[in-house]
Design a protein around this motif. Structure first.
Motif, PDB file in Angstrom:
ATOM      1  N   ARG A  30       0.848  -1.183   0.000  1.00  0.00           N
ATOM      2  CA  ARG A  30       0.000   0.000   0.000  1.00  0.00           C
ATOM      3  C   ARG A  30       0.890   1.242   0.000  1.00  0.00           C
ATOM      4  O   ARG A  30       2.020   1.214   0.488  1.00  0.00           O
ATOM      5  CB  ARG A  30      -0.906   0.028   1.230  1.00  0.00           C
ATOM      6  N   ILE A  31       0.354   2.315  -0.527  1.00  0.00           N
ATOM      7  CA  ILE A  31       1.094   3.577  -0.498  1.00  0.00           C
ATOM      8  C   ILE A  31       1.429   3.959   0.930  1.00  0.00           C
ATOM      9  O   ILE A  31       2.534   4.445   1.224  1.00  0.00           O
ATOM     10  CB  ILE A  31       0.283   4.686  -1.206  1.00  0.00           C
ATOM     11  N   LYS A  42       2.020  11.090   2.793  1.00  0.00           N
ATOM     12  CA  LYS A  42       1.407  10.811   1.501  1.00  0.00           C
ATOM     13  C   LYS A  42       1.459  12.048   0.610  1.00  0.00           C
ATOM     14  O   LYS A  42       1.489  11.923  -0.619  1.00  0.00           O
ATOM     15  CB  LYS A  42      -0.043  10.356   1.695  1.00  0.00           C
ATOM     16  N   PHE A  46       2.657  11.866  -3.297  1.00  0.00           N
ATOM     17  CA  PHE A  46       1.936  12.332  -4.476  1.00  0.00           C
ATOM     18  C   PHE A  46       2.587  13.558  -5.117  1.00  0.00           C
ATOM     19  O   PHE A  46       2.218  13.937  -6.231  1.00  0.00           O
ATOM     20  CB  PHE A  46       0.472  12.601  -4.122  1.00  0.00           C
ATOM     21  N   ASP A  50       2.188   9.606  -9.283  1.00  0.00           N
ATOM     22  CA  ASP A  50       0.745   9.716  -9.494  1.00  0.00           C
ATOM     23  C   ASP A  50      -0.021   8.541  -8.894  1.00  0.00           C
ATOM     24  O   ASP A  50      -1.213   8.666  -8.601  1.00  0.00           O
ATOM     25  CB  ASP A  50       0.436   9.798 -10.999  1.00  0.00           C
ATOM     26  N   SER A  51       0.631   7.384  -8.737  1.00  0.00           N
ATOM     27  CA  SER A  51      -0.063   6.175  -8.297  1.00  0.00           C
ATOM     28  C   SER A  51       0.962   5.151  -7.828  1.00  0.00           C
ATOM     29  O   SER A  51       2.175   5.343  -7.980  1.00  0.00           O
ATOM     30  CB  SER A  51      -0.874   5.578  -9.456  1.00  0.00           C
ATOM     31  N   LYS A  52       0.463   4.038  -7.300  1.00  0.00           N
ATOM     32  CA  LYS A  52       1.349   2.947  -6.905  1.00  0.00           C
ATOM     33  C   LYS A  52       2.067   2.379  -8.123  1.00  0.00           C
ATOM     34  O   LYS A  52       3.262   2.052  -8.050  1.00  0.00           O
ATOM     35  CB  LYS A  52       0.553   1.858  -6.174  1.00  0.00           C
ATOM     36  N   GLU A  53       1.376   2.236  -9.238  1.00  0.00           N
ATOM     37  CA  GLU A  53       2.027   1.705 -10.430  1.00  0.00           C
ATOM     38  C   GLU A  53       3.106   2.660 -10.932  1.00  0.00           C
ATOM     39  O   GLU A  53       4.172   2.217 -11.380  1.00  0.00           O
ATOM     40  CB  GLU A  53       1.010   1.442 -11.542  1.00  0.00           C
ATOM     41  N   ASP A  54       2.866   3.948 -10.850  1.00  0.00           N
ATOM     42  CA  ASP A  54       3.874   4.929 -11.239  1.00  0.00           C
ATOM     43  C   ASP A  54       5.116   4.768 -10.367  1.00  0.00           C
ATOM     44  O   ASP A  54       6.247   4.810 -10.859  1.00  0.00           O
ATOM     45  CB  ASP A  54       3.280   6.338 -11.105  1.00  0.00           C
ATOM     46  N   HIS A 119      -0.584  -6.074 -15.235  1.00  0.00           N
ATOM     47  CA  HIS A 119       0.027  -4.754 -15.389  1.00  0.00           C
ATOM     48  C   HIS A 119       1.080  -4.835 -16.492  1.00  0.00           C
ATOM     49  O   HIS A 119       2.274  -4.994 -16.212  1.00  0.00           O
ATOM     50  CB  HIS A 119       0.663  -4.290 -14.073  1.00  0.00           C
TER      51      HIS A 119
END
Length: 208
Positions: A30-31, A42, A46, A50-54, A119
């Motif tokens: 998790r972030i 957090k 950010f 932009d996201s966990k995948e980023d 992914h």
């Protein structure tokens, strides 16, 4: 106290991602976990991602750059004989099997096992770095083959991928058995196999 530079907080997040993803897997990461590991908010996360995948895509690159620097600094990398470089590479991989599992297992292998179908961007990024690493090993194998076993029929590219397969399989077994001993044993067998390829070369196959 001096304010932390933006790039320093980004590196802290990337280093944290390497540990958390290798320890928990991508889906379970998790972030909040990454931020806690990095000691950052957090909001800081950010600011950079932009996201966990980023984050994971950046971590793939970060891990690749760290690995490249590590292997280039290895003493065996400077050996004049390419066979010494190949065998020294395996010895170096054995020596790296220290500490907790997340400290020596491969981020790329961990990610691609879990995300190859869900992914595609992560799969492609991991494949790119793993293939590039194998290609560098293949260069030493090709030079060693020319020098020591020019009549052998095996492919340097194929053998380099075999080495990568043994490494990734060794990491999986280390996770299953919760320790590095089985991985070290697998790599010692790999080293013996490589020695046999160069001391007992396969003769040239003749057409039927």
């Amino acid at each position: 106290m001096a304010q932390e530079a933006p790039h320093e907080s980004k590196v802290r997040l990337l280093d944290a991602a390497l540990h958390v993803i290798r320890a928990r897997g991508y889906a379970a990461t998790r972030i909040d976990d990454v931020c806690a590991e990095a000691g950052l908010t957090k909001g800081s996360f950010f600011h950079h991602f932009d996201s966990k995948e980023d984050l994971a895509l950046a971590a793939v690159e970060h891990f690749g750059a760290m690995a490249d620097a590590l292997f280039e600094a290895a003493p065996s990398h400077r050996a004049e004989d390419p066979l010494e470089r190949v065998l020294g590479y395996v010895d170096f991989r054995i020596a790296m099997l220290q500490g907790a599992l997340p400290e020596f297992t491969c981020l790329h292998g961990t990610l691609v096992q879990e995300t190859y179908d869900t992914h595609p961007a992560l799969r492609e990024a991991c494949n790119r770095y793993m293939s590039a690493h194998s290609a560098r090993v293949a260069q030493d194998l090709a030079e060693a083959k020319r020098r020591h076993t020019p009549a052998a029929t095996w492919s340097p590219d194929g053998l380099a991928l075999h080495i990568q397969a043994v490494l990734q399989g060794a990491f999986i077994l280390a996770k299953a058995r919760q320790g590095p001993e089985v991985a070290a044993d697998c790599l010692r067998h790999l080293r013996r196999y490589l020695e046999l390829l160069f001391t007992h070369p396969q003769p040239e196959e003749k057409p039927a």
